[in-house]
Design a protein around this motif. Sequence first.
Motif, PDB file in Angstrom:
ATOM      1  N   ALA A   1      38.171  26.204  32.836  1.00 46.75           N
ATOM      2  CA  ALA A   1      37.561  26.408  34.150  1.00 46.75           C
ATOM      3  C   ALA A   1      37.495  25.123  34.962  1.00 46.75           C
ATOM      4  O   ALA A   1      37.338  25.174  36.189  1.00 46.75           O
ATOM      5  CB  ALA A   1      36.163  26.999  33.986  1.00 46.75           C
ATOM      6  N   ALA A   2      37.605  23.970  34.299  1.00 43.27           N
ATOM      7  CA  ALA A   2      37.524  22.683  35.003  1.00 43.27           C
ATOM      8  C   ALA A   2      38.890  22.144  35.408  1.00 43.27           C
ATOM      9  O   ALA A   2      38.973  21.066  35.991  1.00 43.27           O
ATOM     10  CB  ALA A   2      36.806  21.663  34.128  1.00 43.27           C
ATOM     11  N   THR A   3      39.960  22.877  35.108  1.00 38.33           N
ATOM     12  CA  THR A   3      41.290  22.404  35.491  1.00 38.33           C
ATOM     13  C   THR A   3      41.470  22.510  37.003  1.00 38.33           C
ATOM     14  O   THR A   3      40.795  23.301  37.684  1.00 38.33           O
ATOM     15  CB  THR A   3      42.403  23.209  34.797  1.00 38.33           C
ATOM     16  N   GLU A   4      42.403  21.733  37.502  1.00 41.29           N
ATOM     17  CA  GLU A   4      42.658  21.703  38.949  1.00 41.29           C
ATOM     18  C   GLU A   4      42.923  23.095  39.505  1.00 41.29           C
ATOM     19  O   GLU A   4      42.305  23.523  40.491  1.00 41.29           O
ATOM     20  CB  GLU A   4      43.866  20.794  39.217  1.00 41.29           C
ATOM     21  N   GLU A   5      43.818  23.844  38.868  1.00 40.96           N
ATOM     22  CA  GLU A   5      44.224  25.142  39.401  1.00 40.96           C
ATOM     23  C   GLU A   5      43.110  26.182  39.299  1.00 40.96           C
ATOM     24  O   GLU A   5      42.922  26.983  40.226  1.00 40.96           O
ATOM     25  CB  GLU A   5      45.468  25.655  38.661  1.00 40.96           C
ATOM     26  N   PHE A   6      42.366  26.190  38.200  1.00 38.75           N
ATOM     27  CA  PHE A   6      41.298  27.181  38.045  1.00 38.75           C
ATOM     28  C   PHE A   6      40.153  26.903  39.011  1.00 38.75           C
ATOM     29  O   PHE A   6      39.516  27.825  39.514  1.00 38.75           O
ATOM     30  CB  PHE A   6      40.806  27.210  36.587  1.00 38.75           C
ATOM     31  N   ARG A   7      39.890  25.613  39.278  1.00 40.06           N
ATOM     32  CA  ARG A   7      38.854  25.285  40.250  1.00 40.06           C
ATOM     33  C   ARG A   7      39.260  25.676  41.660  1.00 40.06           C
ATOM     34  O   ARG A   7      38.480  26.227  42.419  1.00 40.06           O
ATOM     35  CB  ARG A   7      38.527  23.788  40.190  1.00 40.06           C
ATOM     36  N   LYS A   8      40.485  25.357  42.021  1.00 38.81           N
ATOM     37  CA  LYS A   8      40.960  25.707  43.364  1.00 38.81           C
ATOM     38  C   LYS A   8      40.883  27.209  43.601  1.00 38.81           C
ATOM     39  O   LYS A   8      40.525  27.669  44.686  1.00 38.81           O
ATOM     40  CB  LYS A   8      42.422  25.270  43.532  1.00 38.81           C
ATOM     41  N   ALA A   9      41.273  27.977  42.599  1.00 36.81           N
ATOM     42  CA  ALA A   9      41.402  29.427  42.750  1.00 36.81           C
ATOM     43  C   ALA A   9      40.127  30.184  42.383  1.00 36.81           C
ATOM     44  O   ALA A   9      40.064  31.395  42.562  1.00 36.81           O
ATOM     45  CB  ALA A   9      42.552  29.937  41.881  1.00 36.81           C
ATOM     46  N   ASN A  10      39.121  29.481  41.884  1.00 40.96           N
ATOM     47  CA  ASN A  10      37.883  30.131  41.436  1.00 40.96           C
ATOM     48  C   ASN A  10      38.186  31.208  40.386  1.00 40.96           C
ATOM     49  O   ASN A  10      37.771  32.357  40.496  1.00 40.96           O
ATOM     50  CB  ASN A  10      37.134  30.735  42.618  1.00 40.96           C
ATOM     51  N   ILE A  11      38.935  30.792  39.345  1.00 44.58           N
ATOM     52  CA  ILE A  11      39.239  31.690  38.237  1.00 44.58           C
ATOM     53  C   ILE A  11      38.234  31.436  37.118  1.00 44.58           C
ATOM     54  O   ILE A  11      38.023  30.295  36.713  1.00 44.58           O
ATOM     55  CB  ILE A  11      40.667  31.468  37.704  1.00 44.58           C
ATOM     56  N   VAL A  12      37.623  32.500  36.640  1.00 48.30           N
ATOM     57  CA  VAL A  12      36.601  32.396  35.589  1.00 48.30           C
ATOM     58  C   VAL A  12      37.142  33.002  34.300  1.00 48.30           C
ATOM     59  O   VAL A  12      37.463  34.195  34.260  1.00 48.30           O
ATOM     60  CB  VAL A  12      35.308  33.122  36.000  1.00 48.30           C
ATOM     61  N   PRO A  13      37.293  32.196  33.227  1.00 54.92           N
ATOM     62  CA  PRO A  13      37.730  32.764  31.947  1.00 54.92           C
ATOM     63  C   PRO A  13      36.583  33.514  31.263  1.00 54.92           C
ATOM     64  O   PRO A  13      35.446  33.050  31.271  1.00 54.92           O
ATOM     65  CB  PRO A  13      38.148  31.533  31.122  1.00 54.92           C
ATOM     66  N   LYS A  14      36.882  34.659  30.696  1.00 59.00           N
ATOM     67  CA  LYS A  14      35.900  35.445  29.944  1.00 59.00           C
ATOM     68  C   LYS A  14      36.566  35.964  28.671  1.00 59.00           C
ATOM     69  O   LYS A  14      37.628  36.587  28.731  1.00 59.00           O
ATOM     70  CB  LYS A  14      35.397  36.633  30.776  1.00 59.00           C
ATOM     71  N   THR A  15      35.937  35.708  27.531  1.00 67.27           N
ATOM     72  CA  THR A  15      36.480  36.190  26.257  1.00 67.27           C
ATOM     73  C   THR A  15      35.939  37.585  25.946  1.00 67.27           C
ATOM     74  O   THR A  15      34.741  37.843  26.091  1.00 67.27           O
ATOM     75  CB  THR A  15      36.115  35.226  25.117  1.00 67.27           C
ATOM     76  N   ILE A  16      36.830  38.470  25.506  1.00 69.72           N
ATOM     77  CA  ILE A  16      36.458  39.849  25.154  1.00 69.72           C
ATOM     78  C   ILE A  16      36.919  40.117  23.727  1.00 69.72           C
ATOM     79  O   ILE A  16      38.040  39.761  23.346  1.00 69.72           O
ATOM     80  CB  ILE A  16      37.135  40.846  26.115  1.00 69.72           C
ATOM     81  N   ARG A  17      36.044  40.729  22.942  1.00 71.13           N
ATOM     82  CA  ARG A  17      36.390  41.078  21.559  1.00 71.13           C
ATOM     83  C   ARG A  17      36.324  42.597  21.389  1.00 71.13           C
ATOM     84  O   ARG A  17      35.311  43.211  21.695  1.00 71.13           O
ATOM     85  CB  ARG A  17      35.443  40.373  20.585  1.00 71.13           C
ATOM     86  N   ILE A  18      37.417  43.171  20.887  1.00 75.36           N
ATOM     87  CA  ILE A  18      37.522  44.626  20.744  1.00 75.36           C
ATOM     88  C   ILE A  18      37.444  45.004  19.266  1.00 75.36           C
ATOM     89  O   ILE A  18      38.136  44.421  18.423  1.00 75.36           O
ATOM     90  CB  ILE A  18      38.841  45.139  21.361  1.00 75.36           C
ATOM     91  N   ASN A  19      36.603  45.987  18.985  1.00 79.51           N
ATOM     92  CA  ASN A  19      36.425  46.447  17.602  1.00 79.51           C
ATOM     93  C   ASN A  19      37.705  47.090  17.065  1.00 79.51           C
ATOM     94  O   ASN A  19      38.544  47.583  17.821  1.00 79.51           O
ATOM     95  CB  ASN A  19      35.284  47.462  17.514  1.00 79.51           C
ATOM     96  N   TYR A  20      37.823  47.147  15.755  1.00 75.71           N
ATOM     97  CA  TYR A  20      39.015  47.728  15.115  1.00 75.71           C
ATOM     98  C   TYR A  20      38.988  49.250  15.136  1.00 75.71           C
ATOM     99  O   TYR A  20      39.892  49.886  15.673  1.00 75.71           O
ATOM    100  CB  TYR A  20      39.154  47.239  13.675  1.00 75.71           C
ATOM    101  N   GLY A  21      37.950  49.858  14.602  1.00 74.47           N
ATOM    102  CA  GLY A  21      37.927  51.307  14.411  1.00 74.47           C
ATOM    103  C   GLY A  21      37.825  52.083  15.711  1.00 74.47           C
ATOM    104  O   GLY A  21      38.732  52.831  16.089  1.00 74.47           O
ATOM    105  N   ASP A  22      36.717  51.890  16.441  1.00 75.92           N
ATOM    106  CA  ASP A  22      36.491  52.685  17.659  1.00 75.92           C
ATOM    107  C   ASP A  22      37.137  52.065  18.899  1.00 75.92           C
ATOM    108  O   ASP A  22      37.117  52.658  19.975  1.00 75.92           O
ATOM    109  CB  ASP A  22      34.991  52.891  17.903  1.00 75.92           C
ATOM    110  N   LYS A  23      37.715  50.860  18.732  1.00 74.70           N
ATOM    111  CA  LYS A  23      38.401  50.156  19.830  1.00 74.70           C
ATOM    112  C   LYS A  23      37.491  49.973  21.043  1.00 74.70           C
ATOM    113  O   LYS A  23      37.937  50.001  22.205  1.00 74.70           O
ATOM    114  CB  LYS A  23      39.687  50.881  20.220  1.00 74.70           C
ATOM    115  N   LYS A  24      36.210  49.773  20.767  1.00 75.78           N
ATOM    116  CA  LYS A  24      35.236  49.553  21.837  1.00 75.78           C
ATOM    117  C   LYS A  24      34.856  48.082  21.924  1.00 75.78           C
ATOM    118  O   LYS A  24      35.082  47.317  20.994  1.00 75.78           O
ATOM    119  CB  LYS A  24      33.976  50.407  21.606  1.00 75.78           C
TER     120      LYS A  24
END
Length: 456
Positions: A289-312
Amino acid sequence: MQEKRYNSEDELLRKSKEAINIPFGKIDTTGRLGTAKNKGNVGQMFEECWFERKVNSRAEADFKELGVELKVTPCVKNNSNKYVAKERLVLNIIDYMTEVNKSFEDSSFWHKNKTLLLMYYEYFKNVPVTEFKILETLLYEYPEKDLIVIKQDWEKIVQKIKEGKAHELSEGDTLYLGACRKGAGGEKDLRPQPYNSIKANQRAYSLKQSYMTYILNNYVLNQKVEESIIDNESQLEQQGFENYIINKIKPFFGKSQKELIQQFDLNPQMKNVNERIIASILGIKGNIAATEEFRKANIVPKTIRINYGDKKIKESMSFPTFKFTEIIKEDWEESFMYNLFSSTKFMFIIFKFDKNNQLYLDNIKFWNMPVKDIEEVHKVWAETVKVIKEGVVITSKNGCNYNNLPGQTFNRVSHIRPHGQNRNDCYELPDGRKMTKQCFWLSNKYVLEQISHKEV
């Protein structure tokens, strides 16, 4: 009045710098700043009183003899005592009916805004505008790397108009150059579009607030500290920014978190280890998020974890807490949540669990919230403001406190939930009571729906 002509960019820049540290009230000989609360008054005042030019609404640059557009724009000090742009830089109105027939080089944006004379002034709350002063000025031409992205942004905006979707335009669609709402809203600000009978909100080209902050820090305050992700402008031009990033990460899809931690010699206990994995893949030592391009563009990284069985997705996605006494003073289109979802692009870093409960890097998706879903967040915001103004009802059951703010069943997109460290981590309500800090959440089902909508 006789318009003053400027013979060179150097002459114009020298004139602009002579205004530094002079209170606006001493420059304003027309009384413009004492009239309506129009943000354009400051720029018009400088155009007329300082540069001796007639105020007009021409489609050409203000200093047509030089091809330079004047923009007087505010900055503020944030909570960390660092200067940031106060707002996006609004440029010219987009004429949906004609812009679709032009190339980038012939576009109204490029014709008017190819070179900008930027005059930054510091804004202070509850201080008369007549006391504001110019901090610094500069003539700004877009660096080649930025211009590649800006041209791609323009093409995305025009392509959406060509698809008959001008009414679905959002600042979050693009990176540096946005299509922002222009006008007070309502029927009078609706405009025809060429390939759909549905009228669209009036919009203007704009440079995002995050991009304006970057210019301020990099070119005015000389505080360039960011790492850069882009190291091949040719590939950027061929692939586009999002695909450029995805293609760098794609070779690592299917590798386990454990493998990647070992490969990049990371501490598995560190905070945001998944984001650090992506930073390492991209060759970044610090935060993405602190890189030049992500700051200029206001890009926010978000990590998502998906379960195995129910894929939720187990957890809904949280955002910063809000103060109860402040949210009730906001207007929706000036609110933190509207600006967040209308102008932010998210980079979803998607990990999946396998049957052995091991995490694997699965995908990367760039996403911004569709306009129709921003309206769903608006409903949550409006109900939240209403409940707080009327007085939050807090009830206790089995040792837990509950409130009547819009919860998970309110709508499919968003809801309000506590986000304090514990029950004693509180903000004050308008009536003086204390309540656990709350924030907006994107519902886990909604997030899953978004990342499943289209695979990369």
